[in-house]
Structures are given as C-alpha cells and as structure tokens.
Design an enzyme around this catalytic site. Structure first.
Site, PDB file in Angstrom:
ATOM      1  N   HIS A  61      -7.253  16.201  -4.682  1.00  0.00           N
ATOM      2  CA  HIS A  61      -6.890  16.157  -3.256  1.00  0.00           C
ATOM      3  C   HIS A  61      -8.142  16.246  -2.383  1.00  0.00           C
ATOM      4  O   HIS A  61      -9.192  16.749  -2.810  1.00  0.00           O
ATOM      5  CB  HIS A  61      -5.929  17.297  -2.922  1.00  0.00           C
ATOM      6  CG  HIS A  61      -6.508  18.664  -3.176  1.00  0.00           C
ATOM      7  ND1 HIS A  61      -7.389  19.287  -2.308  1.00  0.00           N
ATOM      8  CD2 HIS A  61      -6.335  19.523  -4.205  1.00  0.00           C
ATOM      9  CE1 HIS A  61      -7.726  20.459  -2.781  1.00  0.00           C
ATOM     10  NE2 HIS A  61      -7.105  20.629  -3.951  1.00  0.00           N
ATOM     11  N   GLU A 114      -2.145  23.491  -9.347  1.00  0.00           N
ATOM     12  CA  GLU A 114      -3.406  24.159  -9.678  1.00  0.00           C
ATOM     13  C   GLU A 114      -3.125  25.446 -10.441  1.00  0.00           C
ATOM     14  O   GLU A 114      -2.011  25.982 -10.414  1.00  0.00           O
ATOM     15  CB  GLU A 114      -4.180  24.455  -8.382  1.00  0.00           C
ATOM     16  CG  GLU A 114      -5.559  25.082  -8.561  1.00  0.00           C
ATOM     17  CD  GLU A 114      -6.505  24.237  -9.389  1.00  0.00           C
ATOM     18  OE1 GLU A 114      -6.362  24.249 -10.641  1.00  0.00           O
ATOM     19  OE2 GLU A 114      -7.397  23.597  -8.803  1.00  0.00           O
TER      20      GLU A 114
END
Length: 199
Positions: A8, A78
C-alpha cells in the site's frame, strides 16, 4: 503464475513513523499519489485478477491502482503488533532496541503480538488458496510484512535479510512451471528509489 506484490501507499501512520499492524489507517495524500504513479505499470501488465487485504489503506491503494473490486482477504492483513500498535517506532526502539530488531528479524514478538511463523503461515495459506484458480499475473495488494513473509516462504529469504518494502512499490515472484520460485523484481517504483521505507 506470477505474483505481483504491491505494498500500500504511505499511510497517515507511516508518515508519523508509528507502527500500524492491523490498525485500520487510511492513506496520506502522498500515499494516494504514490499509488497513482504505479497505476500505469499495473495497467500495462493487465493482471487477470486482484486479491487484497481488507484494511483501509490497502483498499484505497487498490482503487488508486484502478482496481475497484478486489477480492478481499483477512489472511493478507499485516502482522498484528499487539501492544506496539500505534506507538512511535522511535519510542519502541528507545525502550527495547533488541526487541524491536528481533521483531524486524522475525525472531521476537511484541507483547500481545502475532508470532512471525504464525503470520507467515496465514499469509502463504491465503496465496495458496488463490493459486487453485488459474491466473498468469495475480495482483496482490497488501502490506510490507506480507511481502517479506512471502519472500521467506517462496524463495527462502529470512526477514533479517530483507529491507523494508517501499510504499506503493512492486515486487514480482514467479511460481510454478516446474522451476523453483524466483524473484523477478523487488521494490520497484517508477518515479524514485526508496532506501528508507517505513516499517
């Protein structure tokens, strides 16, 4: 199959040098611009489909890459950093430099956090699920830790030997075809190099 792994863009907490883990933080304005810059590269490759973490910063990155409806996967979130979530990296290092470096190397776990081996198992299972469906170029929009875990699982690079993955960068792995998995590209950004990427 080629895995097109995109981290990202810069998030609000990346900009402030705070650890996010699974906190649902959005992109900064720079992060949106970084993803916009990578978009022509991804469009030129023309992925057959896209799978993405369900966290906001990844969903926003997908949109800026021109992918409005990726397949969302909690398995690609994550690593959970437990009690370190939201804390400034500088403060963590000041309190526990050895613990922080161990965490970066995949050998230590923050209080209440997710062990690296469990994280790597979760991430690789999500990718193996995707590999059941034929696809030449699979776009995976995710997080830096996810990319590092996949580099460990598929090509044997230990976390201690991988620099942080740059925001809105492209890493490509070639899997299958009777050959060992290979790295085709790492940390590519079309506009600049980033040797100081945030965790």
């Amino acid at each position: 199959m080629r895995l097109l792994l995109v981290r990202h863009g810069q998030s609000e907490w990346n900009a402030a040098r705070r650890l996010q883990g699974q906190a649902d933080i959005g992109l900064s304005e720079l992060g949106k611009s970084q993803a916009d810059t990578l978009r022509p590269v991804i469009e030129g490759i023309a992925p057959c489909r896209t799978v993405a973490s369900d966290l906001k910063r990844v969903r926003q990155t997908s949109q800026h890459l021109g992918v409005d409806t990726p397949r969302l996967s909690k398995g690609l979130r994550e690593i959970d950093v437990g009690d370190w979530t939201g804390r400034a990296i500088a403060d963590i290092r000041k309190e526990d430099e050895e613990g922080y470096q161990g965490w970066r190397a995949g050998t230590a776990v923050p209080p209440g956090g997710e062990p690296w081996s469990d994280f790597a198992d979760r991430v690789s299972a999500a990718i193996e699920d995707e590999r059941r469906e034929p696809c030449t170029n699979l776009l995976v929009v995710c997080h830096g830790g996810v990319i590092r875990a996949l580099l460990q699982r598929y090509v044997g690079l230990q976390p201690a030997h991988i620099i942080p993955v740059a925001p809105a960068s492209l890493t490509a792995l070639r899997l299958g075809n009777g050959k060992s998995p290979r790295i085709e590209l790492f940390n590519y950004r079309p506009d600049d190099l980033d040797f100081g990427a945030p965790d």
